[in-house]
Each structure stands twice: as structure tokens, then as C-alpha cells.
Design an enzyme around this catalytic site. Structure first.
Site, PDB file in Angstrom:
ATOM      1  N   GLY A  65      -4.723  -9.236   6.383  1.00  0.00           N
ATOM      2  CA  GLY A  65      -3.048  -9.665   6.138  1.00  0.00           C
ATOM      3  C   GLY A  65      -2.402  -8.663   6.131  1.00  0.00           C
ATOM      4  CG  HIS A  66      -0.960  -6.185   2.538  1.00  0.00           C
ATOM      5  ND1 HIS A  66      -2.951  -6.919   2.151  1.00  0.00           N
ATOM      6  CD2 HIS A  66      -0.402  -6.501   1.911  1.00  0.00           C
ATOM      7  CE1 HIS A  66      -2.160  -7.695   1.029  1.00  0.00           C
ATOM      8  NE2 HIS A  66      -0.841  -7.120   1.108  1.00  0.00           N
TER       9      HIS A  66
ATOM     10  CB  SER B  28      -3.838 -14.526  -1.288  1.00  0.00           C
ATOM     11  OG  SER B  28      -3.296 -14.128  -2.933  1.00  0.00           O
TER      12      SER B  28
ATOM     13  NE  ARG C  52       0.050 -13.648  -7.926  1.00  0.00           N
ATOM     14  CZ  ARG C  52       1.369 -12.987  -7.541  1.00  0.00           C
ATOM     15  NH1 ARG C  52       1.268 -13.558  -6.537  1.00  0.00           N
ATOM     16  NH2 ARG C  52       1.719 -12.621  -8.244  1.00  0.00           N
TER      17      ARG C  52
END
Ligand code: PAF
Length: 281
Positions: A36-37, A185, A187
Site C-alpha cells: 500500500g505504501h 495494513s 496491523r
């Protein structure tokens, strides 16, 4: 690629680039970087001459019972990824560099932060707005890149930039998912094998919601009821919220019209995960 830890070093480098007429793209992160990043960095690289990534686990945006201490960190892996994507500068400050003794100024917001994540995380967005403002003042980017997965954060940052006349273009980028649908994520790393399987209920429910809208459902009550029932079928899932809100104001809406953010936060075991889709009606 340079890695620096002081505000002065970032300022000196950016000043140098600006003197040469180069544009600066900025990707603020808390590290433990994933695809995602990476998608944000690639977009920044495509749109700007130089790319700065900040890696800072910001204590101010964590509540007392949240995961500040256990939040995953891996600077080595993060640097490798940034380097491979052509990032020019990593800013990795200590907490004391960002919040020196006597720090007492905050950026807060009256609207947009009361619903969704703001309800169960009342101090979160004050911490986000404060640190992002500081980072914007330090990096002075032309453009800053944020993921649509944190849809409320993106709306909050857009509003803050508008309200405070910050001369920065905010670029929202699509959610990146694992092959089986789970939104990427940092997390996700908290999930054990059983929880990882259970977590799929979020993306499945997002898909269900999208199908319902496509099939013509226009009452948010009806949409949210079916989505909640689907989440409740998973014994490890505990719903924090499932809501339909206006994209810009994050206010609850009754009828699906225009662009509507349909967002959820769900605990899988102790891990709180978020996901969303935008209904274009
Ligand atoms: O989205 C995040 O990782 C954080 O909230 C941010 C924007 C880097 C601020 O700490």
C-alpha cells in the site's frame, strides 16, 4: 538515498532541491511499509522530481489503551523498500525531535472527526492533524500522497489543508489488497492464522455492499443492515462501526446519492481493522 533524523537536515536538502527548481512529493508513514505504501511512493515518484518518505510512529495519535508500544517497526526493511522504489530521502526522527520539551500546540478539527474512527478514537485525529501539519512545515512538499484505506484521514487532511491555506496538493490513492482481498495494513501482522482467515469477512462484506449498490439499493439503512448481518456471521468479528457518510463532511447520510463513503471498523480478536468503498450513485 539519504536517511536523516533531524528537521534541519530535511530542510537543508529540500532547500537545495527547490533552488534547482525540482518538485517534491511527500509520503508520510508510520513505517512497517507494505505494498500500500509502495503504491503511494510509486505515484509520488511518477508525479514529482524528488520523493521524501517520513517514518515516524506518532505517539500523539494513539489512545492510552492502543497499540503504540507494540506497533511494528523495521527500519532496515523499510529503507530497502524505499531505496528500491527510488525514494530520495527518508526522514526518521526520534520522538524528542518532533515533540521537544514544552510542546503544547495542536491542530484540531471540529467537524469530520466525530463519526467513524473518531468515535472510538477521540484524540486520534488531533494527533494526526498536528503531526501532519508539522511534517508539511518541515518537508514543504508540492504534493502529499495518502491512501484511500484511511478514508476519514484523507478527508480530514484535505479539509485541514483547505481551511489552513496550506499550499500542498493532496493526492488520494486506491486501496491495495492482498490476493484474497484483505486490505493491506501494517496491523495485519497482529493476526494469527485463524484471525487472518476470519479477517476476510471485511473485504467480503465490502464486495457485498458494492453488489447491493450496483443492484439498486439506495437506503443506507437497508445497505448497512445486510452488511452488518454478514459481518456478524463471523464469530471472531466484533463490529466497531459500519456507516455510510458524505465523502467530504463525514456526516451520516440516509439516501445514497452522489459519492458516498461506506466505511467499517471491525475487531478481529484484539486487532482493529478498517476497510471501505466509495459508492458512486
Ligand atoms: O496514516 C498514517 O500512517 C499516519 O496516520 C500518518 C499520516 C503517517 C500520520 O502519523
Amino acid at each position: 538515498m539519504k536517511i536523516v533524523s533531524t528537521i534541519n537536515e530535511v530542510r537543508a536538502q529540500v532547500k537545495e532541491w527547490k533552488k534547482q527548481g525540482l518538485s517534491v512529493g511527500f509520503v508520510p508513514t508510520m513505517g512497517y511499509l507494505h505494498e500500500g505504501h509502495a503504491s503511494l511512493m510509486k505515484r509520488a515518484k511518477g508525479e514529482c522530481d524528488k520523493v521524501v518518505v517520513s517514518i515516524f510512529v506518532n505517539p500523539m495519535q494513539f489512545g492510552v489503551n492502543e497499540d503504540l508500544d507494540s506497533y511494528p517497526r523495521d527500519l532496515q526493511a523499510d529503507s530497502k523498500l524505499c531505496d528500491s522504489l527510488g525514494v530520495d530521502l527518508i526522514f526518521h526522527p526520534e520522538v524528542e525531535e518532533m515533540y521537544e520539551n514544552g510542546f503544547c500546540s495542536f491542530v484540531d478539527m471540529n467537524g469530520l472527526t466525530k463519526e467513524l474512527c473518531g468515535k472510538s478514537r477521540p484524540i486520534h485525529f488531533r494527533g494526526v492533524c498536528t503531526v501532519v501539519s508539522k511534517l508539511f512545515n518541515i518537508v514543504t512538499p508540492d504534493k502529499a500522497f495518502f491512501g484511500q484505506k484511511d478514508a476519514q484521514q484523507l478527508a480530514v487532511i484535505r479539509r485541514m489543508v483547505k481551511d489552513l491555506n496550506m499550499d500542498i496538493e493532496i493526492v488520494g490513492c486506491p486501496i491495495i489488497r492482498e490476493e484474497d482481498g484483505l486490505a493491506k495494513s501494517s496491523r495485519n501482522t497482529y493476526l494469527n492464522e485463524e484471525e487472518r482467515k476470519a479477517a476476510l469477512v471485511l473485504s467480503q462484506t465490502i464486495r457485498l455492499g458494492e453488489q447491493l449498490v450496483k443492484a439498486g439499493v439506495r437506503e443506507s439503512e437497508e445497505l448497512l443492515k445486510v452488511m452488518k448481518e454478514n459481518l456478524e456471521k463471523e464469530p471472531l468479528a466484533k463490529i466497531d462501526y459500519v456507516e455510510a457518510v458524505s465523502m467530504d463532511t463525514i456526516e451520516k447520510i440516509e439516501k445514497l446519492e452522489g459519492s458516498v463513503l461506506v466505511a467499517m471498523a471491525v475487531y478481529i480478536g484484539k486487532t482493529r481493522l478498517i476497510d471501505n468503498f466509495i459508492a458512486e450513485v
